[in-house]
Design an enzyme around this catalytic site. Structure first.
Site: not given
Length: 367
Positions: A82, A146, A250, A261
């Site tokens: 990513q 990420h 959060y 997953y």
């Protein structure tokens, strides 16, 4: 009134997206460029020219005649998984200071692999000059997921950016002494603001603005309140929309609406006192990327609401808002492709960066 768009059929010619006919009338989808196959971020210069990042490590300026100009002077970029060249943001006062900002996966610094970096530079001709790294997360890791990397400038001298948990949910998101799983705030010249929430905590990284995030890949400033909104990927389900508050936690990975997953549970619950709960979440996951508040008169049915791209399902999600609440959602442009970024341009049109297709824009047929 323009009707919500449900399905589209694209006519292809010579490998190009030449036209799209929609099942419900009201919109045209126009190709801006199909020459950038892995677009990640877009923004505009005061001239109206678009800057486009290609995740594979290229930066382009789209010229008025729709030709692409490659920009040189980029730093070393670790293109992996990513990672790559990610977001781009033009300073609100670019006409006077010439600053633009880039995020990318940088191999510089401690450890093997890479981590998220944010740099500032000026554009001189077709080259970046006066480049300076404003923040580099550490340590590097070989994990290829990420990176986060969305950038927002608030026009009040602040630079916000996201760094995902880098695949290390057990150590990074809840630790103030470690990078990853955070929203950061600097001044637009790279200093730590004196009113950052953790600046007086000796073990905390002073640039941290909020914590407990997984992988925020959409971030935008609310056009009325000035609050920073973001969305972030959950694991299997549990994608969230959050409003960023200074010093707030959060909850990732303590709290989540998602599961592993494999289908097994890991979170201790959904809500808890002392932690911020999302204003909206998706189960199953849509893999959100890019977001934009619609302020343009070109889209009267969407004005005042939020658009979110879906990587997983290849559509745009319209989140209808009442104040700070998402009260309804609609799927738009199903089949448009894996949406990486959504932005409202200076011409009032919505632009969409789609993987393997390039940049398209959504044009009301009467416009």
């Amino acid at each position: 009134m323009i009707k919500p768009l449900r399905f589209l059929t694209c006519l292809l010619g010579a490998g190009l997206l030449s036209a799209c006919v929609v099942a419900e009338t009201g919109y045209k989808i126009e190709t801006v460029t199909d020459q950038v196959r892995s677009p990640w971020g877009i923004d505009w210069l005061p001239s109206g020219e678009m800057l486009i990042t290609d995740k594979k490590g290229k930066l382009y300026r789209l010229k008025p005649e729709r030709s692409l100009q490659a920009i040189s002077g980029l730093p070393e970029i670790d293109v992996n998984g990513q990672g790559g060249l990610l977001d781009v943001a033009v300073h609100p006062d670019y006409a006077n200071n010439g600053w633009l900002y880039l995020s990318y996966s940088s191999p510089a610094g401690e450890g093997r692999g890479s981590n998220t970096a944010v740099m500032r530079a000026r554009l001189e001709g077709a080259a970046l000059v006066d480049a300076r790294v404003l923040y580099k997360a550490s340590p590097n890791t070989g994990r290829g997921q990420h990176y986060g990397s969305r950038i927002v400038l608030d026009g009040k001298g602040h630079l916000y950016f996201s760094i995902g948990d880098r695949g290390n949910r057990d150590e990074n998101p809840q630790s103030l002494s470690r990078d990853g799983g955070k929203i950061y705030r600097l001044t637009d010249d790279g200093k730590v603001p004196t009113d950052n929430p953790f600046i007086d905590e000796s073990q905390a990284l002073p640039a941290i603005y909020s914590l407990g995030h997984r992988n925020p890949q959409g971030m935008a400033m609310h056009p009325v309140t000035g609050a920073i909104w973001l969305h972030e990927h959950g694991p299997r389900g549990g994608d969230e929309v959050n409003i960023v508050k200074p010093g707030a936690n959060y909850g990732w990975p303590i709290l989540s609406y998602g599961v592993n997953y494999s289908g097994t549970e890991f979170a201790e619950g959904h809500t808890r006192e002392g932690y911020e709960s999302p204003i909206h979440y998706w189960v199953p996951s849509i893999a959100p990327s890019g977001m934009a508040f619609v302020t343009s008169e070109r889209y009267p049915a969407w004005k005042g609401h939020l658009l979110v791209g879906s990587l997983k399902f290849g559509y745009i999600e319209l989140c209808r808002l009442q104040g700070n609440k998402v009260v309804a959602t609609e799927k738009l442009f199903e089949g448009i492709g894996r949406v990486r970024d959504v932005k409202q341009g200076p011409d009032g049109l919505i632009y969409v960066a789609t993987e393997n297709k390039g940049i398209v824009r959504l044009v009301p047929s009467e416009g």
